[in-house]
Design a protein around this motif. Structure first.
Motif, short mmCIF file in Angstrom:
data_model
loop_
_atom_site.label_atom_id
_atom_site.label_comp_id
_atom_site.label_asym_id
_atom_site.label_seq_id
_atom_site.Cartn_x
_atom_site.Cartn_y
_atom_site.Cartn_z
N GLY A 95 0.89 -1.18 0.20
CA GLY A 95 0.16 0.00 0.03
C GLY A 95 1.03 1.32 -0.08
N ILE A 96 -0.01 2.54 -0.09
CA ILE A 96 0.82 3.78 -0.10
C ILE A 96 0.14 4.73 0.78
CG2 ILE A 96 -0.49 4.07 -2.31
CD1 ILE A 96 1.81 6.42 -2.70
N GLU A 97 0.82 5.16 1.96
CA GLU A 97 0.12 6.11 3.09
C GLU A 97 1.21 7.23 2.74
OE1 GLU A 97 -0.72 4.42 6.80
OE2 GLU A 97 0.11 2.65 6.21
N PRO A 98 0.56 8.35 3.36
CA PRO A 98 1.20 9.88 3.35
C PRO A 98 2.61 9.60 4.47
CG PRO A 98 -0.92 10.11 3.61
CD PRO A 98 -0.93 8.39 3.63
N ALA A 99 3.69 9.94 4.01
CA ALA A 99 4.89 9.91 4.70
C ALA A 99 5.10 10.81 5.91
CB ALA A 99 6.05 9.94 3.84
N ILE A 112 4.20 20.55 10.14
CA ILE A 112 4.04 19.99 8.72
C ILE A 112 2.80 19.90 7.93
CG2 ILE A 112 5.88 18.34 9.59
CD1 ILE A 112 3.88 16.27 9.68
N GLY A 113 2.98 20.02 6.64
CA GLY A 113 1.64 20.10 5.96
C GLY A 113 1.53 19.07 5.11
N ILE A 114 0.25 18.41 5.25
CA ILE A 114 -0.26 17.34 4.42
C ILE A 114 -1.18 17.83 3.37
CG2 ILE A 114 -1.32 14.88 4.67
CD1 ILE A 114 -0.32 14.68 7.42
N LEU A 115 -0.93 17.53 2.25
CA LEU A 115 -1.95 17.59 0.99
C LEU A 115 -2.23 16.29 0.49
CD1 LEU A 115 -3.02 19.95 -0.81
CD2 LEU A 115 -1.10 19.56 -2.44
N ALA A 116 -3.68 16.07 0.77
CA ALA A 116 -4.27 14.62 0.50
C ALA A 116 -5.65 14.95 -0.21
CB ALA A 116 -3.88 13.90 1.49
N GLY A 119 -10.62 11.43 1.00
CA GLY A 119 -10.84 10.08 1.42
C GLY A 119 -9.77 9.56 2.06
N THR A 120 -8.61 10.14 2.01
CA THR A 120 -7.36 9.75 2.77
C THR A 120 -7.38 10.15 3.95
OG1 THR A 120 -5.90 9.34 0.78
CG2 THR A 120 -4.80 9.75 2.70
N LEU A 121 -7.67 11.71 4.13
CA LEU A 121 -7.54 12.56 5.40
C LEU A 121 -8.77 11.91 6.43
CD1 LEU A 121 -6.74 15.95 4.20
CD2 LEU A 121 -5.18 14.39 5.24
N SER A 122 -9.76 11.51 5.98
CA SER A 122 -10.74 11.08 6.86
C SER A 122 -10.80 9.74 7.11
CB SER A 122 -12.19 11.51 6.09
OG SER A 122 -12.51 10.58 4.93
N SER A 123 -9.91 8.72 6.45
CA SER A 123 -9.89 7.40 6.92
C SER A 123 -9.30 7.14 8.21
CB SER A 123 -8.95 6.74 5.71
OG SER A 123 -7.55 6.99 6.10
N GLU A 124 -9.72 5.86 8.80
CA GLU A 124 -9.24 5.43 10.08
C GLU A 124 -7.69 5.18 10.05
OE1 GLU A 124 -10.18 1.76 12.71
OE2 GLU A 124 -11.74 2.24 11.47
N LEU A 125 -7.24 4.59 9.11
CA LEU A 125 -5.75 4.38 8.86
C LEU A 125 -4.84 5.46 9.05
CD1 LEU A 125 -3.62 1.93 8.73
CD2 LEU A 125 -3.92 2.04 6.17
N PHE A 126 -5.33 6.55 8.39
CA PHE A 126 -4.56 7.68 8.22
C PHE A 126 -4.50 8.58 9.80
CE2 PHE A 126 -4.39 12.41 8.31
CZ PHE A 126 -3.42 12.46 7.61
N VAL A 181 3.95 17.00 2.94
CA VAL A 181 3.93 15.46 2.85
C VAL A 181 2.63 15.48 1.77
CG1 VAL A 181 3.11 13.21 3.71
CG2 VAL A 181 4.45 14.72 5.09
N LEU A 182 2.95 14.58 0.54
CA LEU A 182 2.02 14.46 -0.82
C LEU A 182 1.16 13.44 -0.47
CD1 LEU A 182 4.33 15.63 -3.85
CD2 LEU A 182 2.96 16.99 -2.17
N GLY A 183 0.02 13.42 -0.09
CA GLY A 183 -0.72 12.23 0.42
C GLY A 183 -1.83 11.80 -0.77
N CYS A 184 -1.05 11.71 -1.96
CA CYS A 184 -1.63 11.21 -3.09
C CYS A 184 -0.72 10.88 -4.25
CB CYS A 184 -2.84 12.30 -3.74
SG CYS A 184 -3.83 12.04 -5.16
N SER A 185 -1.10 9.91 -4.87
CA SER A 185 -0.06 9.54 -5.87
C SER A 185 0.04 10.18 -7.20
CB SER A 185 -0.04 7.98 -6.29
OG SER A 185 -1.48 7.85 -6.79
N HIS A 186 -1.03 11.09 -7.50
CA HIS A 186 -0.97 12.14 -8.51
C HIS A 186 -0.12 13.47 -8.30
CE1 HIS A 186 -4.73 9.91 -9.50
NE2 HIS A 186 -5.02 10.64 -10.84
N TYR A 187 0.01 13.50 -6.95
CA TYR A 187 0.42 14.89 -6.66
C TYR A 187 2.31 15.10 -7.15
CZ TYR A 187 -3.75 15.79 -4.21
OH TYR A 187 -5.10 15.85 -3.86
N PRO A 188 2.83 13.87 -7.18
CA PRO A 188 4.29 14.13 -7.41
C PRO A 188 4.37 14.63 -8.80
CG PRO A 188 4.27 12.08 -6.42
CD PRO A 188 2.71 12.46 -6.47
#
Length: 262
Positions: A95-99, A112-116, A119-126, A181-188
């Motif tokens: 899997g891939i999670e925000p670093a 630190i900033g997290i751009l995501a 769906g990622t920011l509201s998840s239990e795992l995040f 931190v880039l929290g979406c694989s599109h963002y790079p």
């Protein structure tokens, strides 16, 4: 399961090719198959049940194509569905999670900033990961509304996306972040834009290299690393193949991009 079978990779669209590039660079002997579920992008605004359903659909398609391991190259799908995938299919999943951990550990300003995606920011795992590693840091979370559709439509270099990014980055810059931190694989794919818009003191972190290294570790532990060159990479999309071709954009190898209704 055989060493010559492909690595399967899926994302809610074309963004996960940023992960594919890292995997291909680290493991050039591996045959890779990439699924871009662009007709359902973005996943980040969908209900959890729908994200899980789409993740199962993509997994089943990759298994039909002979995948020996599946990389969920989508933060939203990882944080919402990977536990169910692992309990439902007898195949390794990466899997891939925000670093968050490296950012929180290295931050000097303790902001630190997290751009995501939502769906990622509201998840239990995040939430669990964030609570575990960022107790001593201020975390500024920003939902990247509009970024995925812009990248999916081939507008990553537009003035429109720079204006959108500027607005999204304002609250982070105001808080004095030194890591983003880039929290979406599109963002790079937006890193050149981000570097123009952020202060030089801000370090950008994405998870691509870490995912590639973990893929190698898991393949090795299952004795599934390919030791001889395999077929060229294959890419399938249920969206516009030209957008996918433009992002892959390499003259150093042969590859196939095909429209597929899945």
């Amino acid at each position: 399961m055989s060493k010559t079978q492909p690595i399967g990779i899926f994302d809610s669209g074309v963004g996960g090719t940023s992960i594919w590039k890292e995997i291909h660079e680290l493991l050039p002997h591996e045959h890779t198959i990439y699924l871009a579920d662009s007709s359902n992008a973005p996943y980040g605004e969908k209900p959890r049940e729908e994200i899980v359903r789409l993740s199962f659909k993509n997994t089943e398609k990759l298994l039909d194509m002979g995948a020996k391991i599946i990389v969920v190259a989508c933060n939203t799908a990882t944080t919402n569905a990977i536990q169910k995938l692992r309990s439902s299919f007898n195949i390794p999943f990466i899997g891939i999670e925000p670093a968050i951990k490296p950012a929180a550990t290295k931050s000097q300003t303790k902001a630190i900033g997290i751009l995501a995606t939502r769906g990622t920011l509201s998840s239990e795992l995040f939430a669990k990961t964030s609570d575990l590693y960022s107790k001593n840091s201020k975390v500024i979370e920003v939902i990247g509304n509009g970024l995925v559709p812009a990248i999916e439509s081939g507008k990553k270099d537009s003035e429109e996306i720079d204006k959108l990014l500027q607005k999204l980055l304002e609250p982070m810059i105001a808080e004095g972040i030194d890591y983003l931190v880039l929290g979406c694989s599109h963002y790079p794919y937006l890193i050149p834009n981000l570097k123009r818009l952020l202060p030089d003191s801000v370090t950008i972190i994405d998870s691509g290299q870490a995912v590639a290294k973990q893929t190698r570790v898991v393949l090795n532990s299952h004795n599934l690393l390919s030791d001889t060159p395999q077929k060229p990479p294959e890419f399938f999309t249920n969206g516009n193949p030209e957008v996918l071709k433009n992002l892959i954009n390499t003259a150093t190898m042969s590859y196939n991009v095909t429209y597929l209704d899945f």
